[in-house]
Design a protein around this motif. Structure first.
Motif, PDB file in Angstrom:
ATOM      1  N   ARG A   1      -9.076   3.176   2.485  1.00 37.94           N
ATOM      2  CA  ARG A   1      -8.895   2.881   1.057  1.00 37.94           C
ATOM      3  C   ARG A   1      -9.590   1.568   0.693  1.00 37.94           C
ATOM      4  NH1 ARG A   1      -4.615   4.505  -2.209  1.00 37.94           N
ATOM      5  NH2 ARG A   1      -3.012   4.457  -0.592  1.00 37.94           N
ATOM      6  N   LEU A   2      -9.416   0.546   1.523  1.00 39.72           N
ATOM      7  CA  LEU A   2     -10.030  -0.750   1.249  1.00 39.72           C
ATOM      8  C   LEU A   2     -11.553  -0.648   1.274  1.00 39.72           C
ATOM      9  CD1 LEU A   2      -7.710  -3.021   3.413  1.00 39.72           C
ATOM     10  CD2 LEU A   2      -7.712  -2.854   0.926  1.00 39.72           C
TER      11      LEU A   2
ATOM     12  N   LYS B   1      -5.748   4.986   7.183  1.00 34.79           N
ATOM     13  CA  LYS B   1      -5.814   5.335   5.769  1.00 34.79           C
ATOM     14  C   LYS B   1      -5.946   4.084   4.887  1.00 34.79           C
ATOM     15  CE  LYS B   1      -3.035   9.588   6.081  1.00 34.79           C
ATOM     16  NZ  LYS B   1      -1.738  10.208   5.723  1.00 34.79           N
ATOM     17  N   VAL B   2      -5.188   3.044   5.237  1.00 39.59           N
ATOM     18  CA  VAL B   2      -5.287   1.796   4.485  1.00 39.59           C
ATOM     19  C   VAL B   2      -6.694   1.229   4.597  1.00 39.59           C
ATOM     20  CG1 VAL B   2      -4.487  -0.590   4.337  1.00 39.59           C
ATOM     21  CG2 VAL B   2      -2.834   1.253   4.691  1.00 39.59           C
TER      22      VAL B   2
ATOM     23  N   SER C   1     -13.335   1.731   0.530  1.00 40.01           N
ATOM     24  CA  SER C   1     -13.864   2.513  -0.588  1.00 40.01           C
ATOM     25  C   SER C   1     -13.878   1.731  -1.901  1.00 40.01           C
ATOM     26  CB  SER C   1     -13.022   3.786  -0.772  1.00 40.01           C
ATOM     27  OG  SER C   1     -11.736   3.472  -1.290  1.00 40.01           O
ATOM     28  N   GLN C   2     -13.412   0.483  -1.882  1.00 40.53           N
ATOM     29  CA  GLN C   2     -13.226  -0.276  -3.119  1.00 40.53           C
ATOM     30  C   GLN C   2     -14.224  -1.421  -3.313  1.00 40.53           C
ATOM     31  OE1 GLN C   2      -9.132  -1.530  -3.745  1.00 40.53           O
ATOM     32  NE2 GLN C   2      -8.346   0.388  -2.899  1.00 40.53           N
TER      33      GLN C   2
ATOM     34  N   THR D   1      -1.606   0.193  -5.772  1.00 41.19           N
ATOM     35  CA  THR D   1      -1.326   1.620  -5.561  1.00 41.19           C
ATOM     36  C   THR D   1      -0.063   2.083  -6.266  1.00 41.19           C
ATOM     37  OG1 THR D   1      -0.132   1.142  -3.507  1.00 41.19           O
ATOM     38  CG2 THR D   1      -2.493   1.606  -3.329  1.00 41.19           C
TER      39      THR D   1
ATOM     40  N   ASP E   1      -0.255   4.415  -9.574  1.00 35.82           N
ATOM     41  CA  ASP E   1      -0.608   5.836  -9.517  1.00 35.82           C
ATOM     42  C   ASP E   1       0.582   6.732  -9.227  1.00 35.82           C
ATOM     43  OD1 ASP E   1      -3.263   5.104  -9.880  1.00 35.82           O
ATOM     44  OD2 ASP E   1      -3.576   4.820  -7.733  1.00 35.82           O
TER      45      ASP E   1
ATOM     46  N   ASP F   1       0.837  -1.196   0.000  1.00 36.98           N
ATOM     47  CA  ASP F   1       0.000   0.000   0.000  1.00 36.98           C
ATOM     48  C   ASP F   1       0.873   1.246   0.000  1.00 36.98           C
ATOM     49  OD1 ASP F   1      -1.677   2.266   1.300  1.00 36.98           O
ATOM     50  OD2 ASP F   1      -3.149   0.731   0.728  1.00 36.98           O
ATOM     51  N   ARG F   2       0.498   2.201  -0.838  1.00 34.10           N
ATOM     52  CA  ARG F   2       1.296   3.415  -1.003  1.00 34.10           C
ATOM     53  C   ARG F   2       1.364   4.239   0.287  1.00 34.10           C
ATOM     54  NH1 ARG F   2       5.576   4.751  -3.877  1.00 34.10           N
ATOM     55  NH2 ARG F   2       6.092   6.774  -3.016  1.00 34.10           N
ATOM     56  N   TYR F   3       0.349   4.158   1.124  1.00 33.54           N
ATOM     57  CA  TYR F   3       0.421   4.876   2.391  1.00 33.54           C
ATOM     58  C   TYR F   3       1.590   4.370   3.231  1.00 33.54           C
ATOM     59  CZ  TYR F   3      -4.193   6.899   1.488  1.00 33.54           C
ATOM     60  OH  TYR F   3      -5.263   7.600   0.950  1.00 33.54           O
TER      61      TYR F   3
END
Length: 567
Positions: A376-377, A372-373, A379-380, A563, A566, A274-276
């Motif tokens: 993100r999850l 944040k992770v 929201s998918q 991630t 992006d 994960d980019r975070y």
């Protein structure tokens, strides 16, 4: 048991005469081996005949590649050396994909392969069955070293040396091959009474530890990546102490999963893709990397661009600075972490500088990054996947070991699985299909051999399960307590997803497959098919049963969005 005359390879009467095979068995027993995996073969019959006079427990797989996976799983589950017996030519070659996983992951194994008679070795092409130009050369890419034993008197020392090499960091499989006649010929060598193999010492250099302490004593934002070497070096206790001294966030790679307490206030868990998390690691002013090459997955597919300095610890010198420059410390991870822990305490590094991530505490950075992770999850549209993995985790006892194949569930597991008091094992080293079930068989056998509860969980997809489906016979024959969860999505699910994402459609990913429940039952193995929301209850019931069993879930799981694309 049929014996063979070494001169004619024709059946003879039982004489009771010891042969080279006895020396193999006696030496392995003296070194502490209890269980052997493999498949008999013509050139190895002297070896298997000798096993009948010894005390080794033999587990016969149905395919040599699976035998290698089983020996690998045995070693990972117990911390002991896995032992593998192979026949010549096709048998030896079939094992290589399994050995690649052990080699890539650093699993200690001793592999004993038979060979054609001595007279056929070298440049001669006598047309012998299973003959290869150079069999041990085929194993050179997937084992630490290869030995050909040409005299029975050399067997005990060669096996002792191979065992020593296998357990010395960097650990890994070691290959020995013995010609048919050396295994069969009568010997005058007395029985092996003892054998000693101790791992070579591999401590860190003092000046490098001192330099690492100097860097860390002035670091405001230290962070740690714990790779598989941390677990192999049994460095968990020292890692925890170092992290707490430095107040350094810790993230585990798939191989390092379980090396650091999942719910610790400094734990970034295993969300390495994960980019975070990548952002946090890039922001560290000093990053300690233990037992990891910072390879493809760990570097979030080579998008990782750290701005701080790197201290990299690894037993394999080829790994050091292979992807990023830094202070390379070649050492066993456990020894290096212990030395660093002690040196940090003596230097008072914990009090040397205020740990601040641009005004935020390390603990708050960890908490915010995990939040944040999670957001993100959520929201998918991954509610089904998140619940599916949570239900499995809830069903699995805290101390149960789990073995994961290369399947979407395992890719989720790399990031989200809390190993608790158990151990998480996967095929992330080489990434070959078919690892999960045979490795779990080996793990269960090993746990029972060492007097521990043997029940383990294997997780496969329908594609990967077909690589090892024949091992249902092995599990049934030995009544091995393995629960096999098969997540059936009708194809190579992760490849389907990759291709659709890259090209808009998938090609050659769909698979005809059997009725897994009926197939398992045909082997005499109980099986059940359940809906995704029933997986937890089905697993709990299977764990309470005796012997092997299978749980099948037909569902299409998605992966969380990548991630790194992006960046």
């Amino acid at each position: 048991m049929i014996d063979f005359d070494p001169g004619t390879a024709a059946p003879t009467k039982e004489t009771g005469q010891r042969n080279g095979g006895d020396l193999v068995v006696e030496t392995l027993e003296a070194l502490g081996a209890k269980t052997v995996f493999g498949i008999p073969g013509q050139h190895a019959l002297g070896l298997f005949d000798a096993m009948g006079r010894g005390n080794l427990h033999f587990v016969s797989s149905r395919v040599e590649n699976n035998s290698a996976f089983a020996a690998d799983g045995y070693s990972r589950a117990t911390g002991e050396v896995g032992v593998l017996f192979l026949s010549t030519g096709p048998g030896a070659l079939t094992s290589l994909a399994g050995l690649q996983e052990a080699y890539a992951t650093g699993v200690p194994m001793v592999v004993v392969a038979s060979q054609i008679p001595l007279e056929g070795l070298g440049a001669r092409r006598k047309g012998m069955l299973h003959q290869l130009d150079d069999q041990k050369a085929s194993a050179a890419n997937v084992t630490k070293s290869q030995r050909l034993i040409q005299h029975a008197s050399g067997i005990p020392s060669a096996i002792q040396d191979a065992w020593t090499e296998a357990i010395s960091s960097p650990q890994g499989p070691v290959w020995i091959e013995i010609p048919q006649n050396v295994l069969l010929d009568p010997i005058v060598v007395p029985p092996v009474e003892d054998a000693l193999a101790e791992a070579f010492d591999n401590p860190p250099r003092v000046e490098l530890v001192r330099e690492a302490v100097k860097w860390l004593s002035t670091a405001e934002r230290p962070a740690i990546i714990a790779g598989g070497g941390t677990r192999r070096g049994r460095g968990e206790k020292s890692l925890l102490s170092i992290a707490e001294q430095l107040r350094a966030p810790v993230i585990c790679t798939p191989g390092g999963n379980g090396a650091f307490p999942w719910n610790h206030e400094l734990s970034l868990q295993s969300w390495i893709e994960d980019r975070y998390m990548t952002d946090v690691l890039e922001d560290a002013d000093v990053l300690i990397v233990i037992g990891s090459s910072l390879g493809e997955v760990t570097s979030n597919y080579f998008t990782f661009a750290p701005r701080g300095r790197i201290i990299q610890i690894d037993a394999e010198p080829r790994v050091l600075e292979s992807n990023r420059p830094g202070l390379g410390i070649r050492a066993d991870a456990g020894q290096a972490l212990a030395a660093l822990d002690e040196a940090l305490a003596e230097a008072g590094a914990a009090d040397a500088v205020r740990r601040s991530w641009h005004g935020a505490s390390p603990e708050d950075v960890v908490k915010e990054s995990l939040a944040k992770v999670k957001a993100r999850l959520e929201s998918q549209d991954l509610a089904k996947e998140l619940k599916f993995m949570a239900d499995i985790r809830d069903a699995v006892p805290a101390d149960m070991q789990t073995f994961w194949d290369m399947t979407i569930s395992a890719y989720w597991g790399w990031s989200c699985w809390d190993a608790r008091e158990g151990q998480f094992h996967s095929a992330q080293g080489a990434g070959g299909l078919g690892y999960g079930f045979p490795a779990a068989i080996g793990g269960a056998v090993g746990l029972e051999t060492t007097g521990k509860p043997g029940r383990v969980l294997a997780v496969s997809g329908d594609g990967s399960s077909m690589y090892s489906i024949s091992e249902l016979a092995t599990a049934k024959q030995h009544n091995i307590p393995v629960t096999w969860l098969i997540v059936d999505d009708g194809g190579y699910g992760i490849l389907r997803e990759y291709m659709v994402g890259a090209f808009g459609k998938a090609t050659a990913t769909e698979l005809a497959r059997p009725d897994f429940v009926k197939l398992a039952e045909s082997f005499g193995v109980p099986a059940v098919r359940v809906e995704p929301d029933q997986v937890g209850e089905a697993l709990k019931a299977s764990f309470a049963a005796d012997g092997p069993n299978v749980v099948v879930v037909e569902t299409l799981l998605k992966m969380f969005g990548p991630t790194h694309l992006d960046v």
